[in-house]
Design an enzyme around this catalytic site. Structure first.
Site, PDB file in Angstrom:
ATOM      1  N   HIS A  93      35.954  31.390  12.792  1.00 26.44           N
ATOM      2  CA  HIS A  93      36.242  32.083  11.525  1.00 26.44           C
ATOM      3  C   HIS A  93      35.362  33.320  11.340  1.00 26.44           C
ATOM      4  O   HIS A  93      35.700  34.201  10.547  1.00 26.44           O
ATOM      5  CB  HIS A  93      36.207  31.122  10.332  1.00 26.44           C
ATOM      6  CG  HIS A  93      34.857  30.683   9.861  1.00 26.44           C
ATOM      7  ND1 HIS A  93      34.356  29.425  10.091  1.00 26.44           N
ATOM      8  CD2 HIS A  93      33.902  31.332   9.174  1.00 26.44           C
ATOM      9  CE1 HIS A  93      33.159  29.321   9.545  1.00 26.44           C
ATOM     10  NE2 HIS A  93      32.861  30.460   8.994  1.00 26.44           N
ATOM     11  N   ASP A 124      36.925  25.730  15.594  1.00 29.17           N
ATOM     12  CA  ASP A 124      36.077  26.741  14.965  1.00 29.17           C
ATOM     13  C   ASP A 124      34.915  27.214  15.855  1.00 29.17           C
ATOM     14  O   ASP A 124      33.811  27.419  15.377  1.00 29.17           O
ATOM     15  CB  ASP A 124      35.536  26.221  13.628  1.00 29.17           C
ATOM     16  CG  ASP A 124      35.133  27.357  12.696  1.00 29.17           C
ATOM     17  OD1 ASP A 124      35.479  28.514  12.992  1.00 29.17           O
ATOM     18  OD2 ASP A 124      34.467  27.082  11.686  1.00 29.17           O
ATOM     19  N   GLY A 204      27.217  33.323   5.627  1.00 30.04           N
ATOM     20  CA  GLY A 204      26.464  34.166   6.565  1.00 30.04           C
ATOM     21  C   GLY A 204      25.793  33.340   7.640  1.00 30.04           C
ATOM     22  O   GLY A 204      25.512  33.819   8.724  1.00 30.04           O
ATOM     23  N   ASN A 205      25.540  32.065   7.336  1.00 29.74           N
ATOM     24  CA  ASN A 205      24.997  31.148   8.344  1.00 29.74           C
ATOM     25  C   ASN A 205      26.065  30.753   9.373  1.00 29.74           C
ATOM     26  O   ASN A 205      25.735  30.248  10.436  1.00 29.74           O
ATOM     27  CB  ASN A 205      24.480  29.852   7.699  1.00 29.74           C
ATOM     28  CG  ASN A 205      23.010  29.926   7.327  1.00 29.74           C
ATOM     29  OD1 ASN A 205      22.669  29.874   6.157  1.00 29.74           O
ATOM     30  ND2 ASN A 205      22.149  30.053   8.325  1.00 29.74           N
ATOM     31  N   SER A 206      27.297  30.961   9.021  1.00 25.38           N
ATOM     32  CA  SER A 206      28.397  30.535   9.884  1.00 25.38           C
ATOM     33  C   SER A 206      28.231  31.047  11.299  1.00 25.38           C
ATOM     34  O   SER A 206      28.017  32.238  11.512  1.00 25.38           O
ATOM     35  CB  SER A 206      29.725  31.057   9.341  1.00 25.38           C
ATOM     36  OG  SER A 206      30.121  30.278   8.266  1.00 25.38           O
ATOM     37  N   LEU A 263      46.561  12.436  22.209  1.00 24.64           N
ATOM     38  CA  LEU A 263      47.242  11.424  23.012  1.00 24.64           C
ATOM     39  C   LEU A 263      48.653  11.191  22.493  1.00 24.64           C
ATOM     40  O   LEU A 263      49.407  10.404  23.048  1.00 24.64           O
ATOM     41  CB  LEU A 263      46.476  10.102  22.977  1.00 24.64           C
ATOM     42  CG  LEU A 263      45.195  10.041  23.799  1.00 24.64           C
ATOM     43  CD1 LEU A 263      44.443   8.756  23.481  1.00 24.64           C
ATOM     44  CD2 LEU A 263      45.501  10.101  25.282  1.00 24.64           C
TER      45      LEU A 263
END
Lengths: 649, 343
Positions: A93, A124, A204-206, A263
């Site tokens: 993201h 992600d 912002g830590n993402s 599966l």
């Protein structure tokens, strides 16, 4: 226990005192008389030591943390470099906001360009390559299965885009939970088997790293629980586990858009058992014998005792992963199932509406996107070219108006997108393989390897393999009193088993493990290992001998293939690249046998496999095993490696 | 239109200081050993077994789940009040995943506590004590099922913090405030989250400091208070000796108090507390209460009926300043009023 407690109190108080004396506080909420002055010098020393230890860990890893920006150097998220070559991880993201290229700020204050290599939209995770430095500071991926609740968890990144000098923000907390499952909802992505932390994770830590106190990356911070509190930390952050990322690394490096595996069967809790409750009858698992009501005992070698565990685990494997299941049928019998997983359906990006050049609606914030805590990237429409203030935290911003990225995301998932970038990944992996196999490069070397060959139970024969560092080899083997002789003279493959020497074509050579083992032994000494079989492509992630591997593919002029499996890590999770398997078919079915290589030992500065096994099928059923009895360095005897009968043997 | 006065926490600022302080503190150094990890493992392991996840009814956006601590061998559980206790069916899930139906034995309105009983015995429970556990500056580990992250046998979420302060809070009155005044343990771990109420706050040795309280939100700053109801109060609550403020006998005065209002009682004492008359020269007249005002609340207690008004009046002594909230037409008025001696 009491001692510890008392001591800890003393320690805390001492620290407060220290902080006070060094002027860290303007005001002190603690009355002076409460400060315990009986703390000993020794205890104070211990405290400082512990503090220093933490500071050292931070100093060690801080250089690898990236503040990620888009091409106009605005907005952003975080990332971490995991390899000196500049291979770095971030969130999908973040990339969605930043685009396919951009800038990454390091703690030296400099900006470096980066390119997108591959992405896992469902999980992600995206992988990028930083450019502009020969050797980047990096932090290797650790083993997230060893993470325990209560461990220290050190998060770094660029929350609220605070760092004008690119120096990351450090937030310390503990691991709040492991093996957590976070449903996807709205624009949020599913996080399976993730690490829950109370280290502050803010916009912002993402994409930024979660470190353990050993200075390893144990996860990538990507989301949190917020609900009615806007998008600021409320003590619940989630990191994608490093072990999940490892499983996806080869596919990402292969420049794929990677989908997660399924599966096509669901399991649920019933009477204390985990049973199959839904199954697609066309799925590989069903065709391998899985039926409704069957009990799942193990998945990928792990005992399954409740359904969520399975749901968690399966999230961590990519499409095409060879899954191992142990099930108990309703009649009580147990069955092993080995099947390659299908990919989950991929959400292609919606058809792009062509915005008018001066559409006033284009710059509007998307307020209705409130569920997305992650899209802290990018405020890219700087038409005037001026630097804008970073986006307001708590309000997601529009994804990058990046036609290139949108186009990229329309590629089929699971296929190599960029063969040029893929070739670079190949170069990188083969380089690593060489480093781990060739301890000291010999001038010219000839080895004579003597093996015993065992069948299911007993000794069935023996073989002698002569290899020369220039690539020539000769295999003389007797199995069940039948003689086989294979020679590679540097250009052509010869079968000398019968009276008449016979040149073998490539297809014939590829499917004969008795022959290909010769090729594998000194492959890393060749400029192009297995170059006889064509050009090398990184095909994706796979598993051999139960170990995560990068599956290489050699494609010849007829687009016919040959595969090689290279490990990424050793049992302790440390990087280790070795050849685990070669085969002419990735599933080793039908008449296609594979050869697994193991028990590597150092001989003459080279790592050689002392165990070679011919196998069949996805579960690598062993047909014969060659155990090395001796390895001798010899003179090069050119006569051995001719496609003629007249040899010394 | 008169607006109710906005409330604020007087302790927000000291709290911020303490939060800053928290970062500068070190972990108990002696528990580090060779590695930096493992300092809290023991406490976490002990506590996990002594905790339960609670599920029940939901109402609109209100959460139908919370956390709880086991406080006796025979299955007594302390948790927070909530709608999940009001349905027909309240389920308690133990650490091993077993599920039990729970009955509510007791509730405490001001502290928002509830005592549950399940039909099971367990060797894993928190020992409650008469004395406060944990001092200012001590490390604490909090365990709860905030946001319902854990399910079945999955362990509770763990957060780390320190005890910031033991302090008294004053009762506040607005729909978002608490009706409790008394001792609380403030912590710097973020615990004021959905589902965390009733969770445990434990020391590094695994002793219970208190139980995570209900969400308290400052209407002014939209910040939340992270706190625990102290262990010693839990003990009194479980023993049944914790006083409910409205029957606080000690506060009862010899001379009855007078506010100077007469209520409309023709329909009986179960009727809403409408003011019928206001006595001349009385406190009520002074603060301009009027006939037909509907009394909503008095001294922090919700007033639904005339009877409830009278019972709260018994806890007021002449000279006490209390807050009375009345509804006049479409407005809510929040008025301080001082009781006098009844003549």
């Amino acid at each position: 226990m009491n001692f510890r407690d008392r001591k800890s109190q003393a320690c805390c108080l001492a620290l407060v005192t220290a902080a006070f004396l060094t002027g860290n506080f303007i005001a002190m909420p603690l009355p002076a008389q409460e400060i315990n002055d009986s703390i000993s010098d020794e205890e104070l020393k211990l405290i400082r030591e512990v503090e220093n230890q933490r500071i050292k860990v931070i100093e060690k890893v801080v250089g690898s943390v990236i503040a990620i920006y888009g091409p106009s150097r605005q907005g952003g998220g975080s990332g971490v470099i995991i390899d000196p070559g500049g291979i770095a991880l971030t969130n999908h993201h973040v990339i969605e906001g930043a685009g396919m290229h951009g800038f990454g700020g390091l703690d030296d204050g400099e900006m470096y360009e980066w390119d997108l290599i591959g992405t896992d939209p469902g999980g992600d995770v995206a992988i990028i390559k930083m450019k502009g430095m020969d050797e980047f500071p990096y932090t290797p991926l650790g083993d997230s299965d060893k993470v325990q609740v209560g461990d220290w968890a050190l998060a770094m990144g660029n929350p609220f885009l605070l760092a004008h000098d690119q120096v990351p923000t450090v937030t310390l907390g503990v691991v709040s939970g492991v093996e957590r499952f976070q449903e996807g909802s709205g624009t949020q992505l599913v996080y399976g088997n993730c690490i829950q932390i109370d280290s502050s994770i803010n916009p912002g830590n993402s994409g930024g790293p979660l470190f353990n106190m050993g200075g390893e990356v144990i996860g990538i911070n990507g989301r949190g629980s917020f609900r009615d509190r806007g998008r600021v930390n409320v003590g619940l952050g989630y990191a994608i586990s490093s072990n999940q990322i490892k499983n996806f690394l080869p596919d990402l490096l292969a420049t794929k858009i990677v989908e997660h595996g399924t599966l096509d069967a669901a399991f649920s809790n019933r009477d204390g058992k985990v049973v199959c409750s839904t199954i697609d009858l066309d799925s590989p698992a069903a065709q391998a014998g899985l039926e409704l009501g069957d009990e799942l005992l193990e998945f990928e070698g792990r005992k399954i005792s409740y359904a969520n565990q399975f749901k968690n685990l399966i999230c961590t494997y990519p499409e095409d992963w060879p899954a191992d299941l142990l099930i108990r049928k309703q009649d009580g019998s147990e069955l092993n199932i080995n099947v390659r997983m299908f990919g989950l359906p991929y959400n292609f990006p919606p058809e792009e509406e062509q915005p008018k050049p001066d559409d006033p609606g284009k710059d509007k914030d998307q307020d209705n996107d409130k569920d997305d805590e992650g899209k802290d990237a990018e405020d890219k429409d700087s038409k005037d070219g001026k630097r804008r203030r970073p986006g307001r935290p708590g309000r997601p911003q529009k994804p990058a108006d990046n036609a290139e990225l949108k186009k990229y995301l329309t590629n089929e998932p699971g296929v190599v997108v960029d063969y040029d970038l893929n070739a670079k990944s190949v170069e990188y992996l083969l380089g690593k393989w060489r480093n781990f196999t060739v301890k000291s490069k010999p001038e010219t070397i000839a080895l004579q390897i003597t093996d015993e060959i065992r069948g299911a139970e007993k000794l069935i024969g023996e073989q002698k393999i002569h290899v020369v560092s220039d690539g020539r080899f000769r295999v003389d083997r007797t199995v069940n009193d039948e003689l086989q002789v294979f020679v590679f003279d540097g250009e052509k493959f010869w079968d000398l088993s019968d009276q008449q020497p016979r040149q073998m074509d490539l297809v014939e050579a590829k499917i004969e493990p008795g022959l290909t083992q010769g090729l594998a032994l000194l492959a890393t000494l060749q400029e192009k290992p297995f170059g006889q079989f064509g050009r090398a492509v990184l095909d994706g992630g796979d598993k051999s001998q139960g170990v995560l591997s990068s599956r290489m593919m050699w494609l010849d002029e007829d687009e016919d293939w040959f595969y090689g499996w290279l490990s990424l890590y050793d049992d302790n999770g440390h990087e280790q690249v070795r050849l685990l398997k070669i085969a002419s078919d990735k599933n080793c079915t039908g008449s296609n046998r594979g050869l697994t290589l193991s028990d590597y030992r150092e001989i003459e500065g080279l790592m050689l496999p002392f165990k070679k096994q011919q196998i069949r099928g996805l579960n690598e059923r062993v047909e014969w095993t060659a155990n090395t009895l001796s390895v001798k360095a010899t003179e090069v005897d050119d006569s051995l490696f001719r496609g003629t009968k007249d040899s010394n043997e | 239109m008169t607006k109710p006065r906005r409330t604020r926490f007087s302790f927000v600022h000291p709290l911020m200081w303490l939060a800053v302080m928290g970062w500068l503190l070190v972990v108990p150094a002696s528990v580090f050993g060779q590695s930096l990890n493992g300092a809290f493992e023991k406490a976490i392991e002990l506590a996990q077994k002594r905790m339960v996840k609670i599920y029940g009814a939901t109402a609109g956006r209100v959460d139908g789940y919370s956390s709880g601590v086991i406080v006796s061998e025979d299955g007594l559980i302390v948790t927070m009040q909530g709608v999940y206790l009001d349905g027909y069916n309240t389920r308690v899930v133990m650490h091993d995943g077993t599920t039990h139906a729970a009955t509510v034995l007791r509730r405490h309105r001001a502290l928002q506590l509830a005592l549950l009983k399940i039909d099971a015995t367990t060797p894993d429970y928190f020992e409650l004590s008469d004395k406060p556990v944990g001092e200012k500056g001590d490390w604490v580990v909090t365990l709860s099922n905030a946001f319902k992250v854990a399910d079945g046998v999955e362990p509770m979420s763990v957060n780390l913090g320190i005890i910031s302060l033991r302090t008294n809070i004053d009762a506040r009155f607005s729909p978002r405030d608490v009706a409790y005044s008394g001792q609380l343990v403030l912590i710097d771990a973020i615990t004021s989250n959905p589902g965390a109420g009733g969770g445990a706050v434990v020391t590094v040795d695994g002793d219970l400091v208190g139980s995570i309280g209900r969400v308290i939100n400052s209407s002014e700053t939209n910040t939340r208070l992270n706190y625990a109801v102290p262990n010693e109060l839990l003990k009194q609550f479980v023993a049944g000796t914790l006083k409910a403020p409205k029957v606080a006998v000690a506060e009862k005065s010899d001379t009855p108090p007078e506010l100077g209002v007469r209520l409309f009682t023709l329909g009986g004492r179960g009727q809403p507390a409408y003011i019928d008359r206001v006595l001349r020269n009385s406190p009520a007249a002074e603060v301009d209460l009027k006939p037909d005002d509907l009394i909503i609340s008095l001294k922090g207690e919700k007033i639904g009926t005339v009877r409830e008004f009278e019972s709260v009046m018994q806890t007021i002594a002449p000279g006490d300043e209390v807050i009375i909230i009345v509804k006049r037409k479409r407005n809510l008025l929040r008025i301080p009023i001082t009781a006098v001696e009844k003549k």
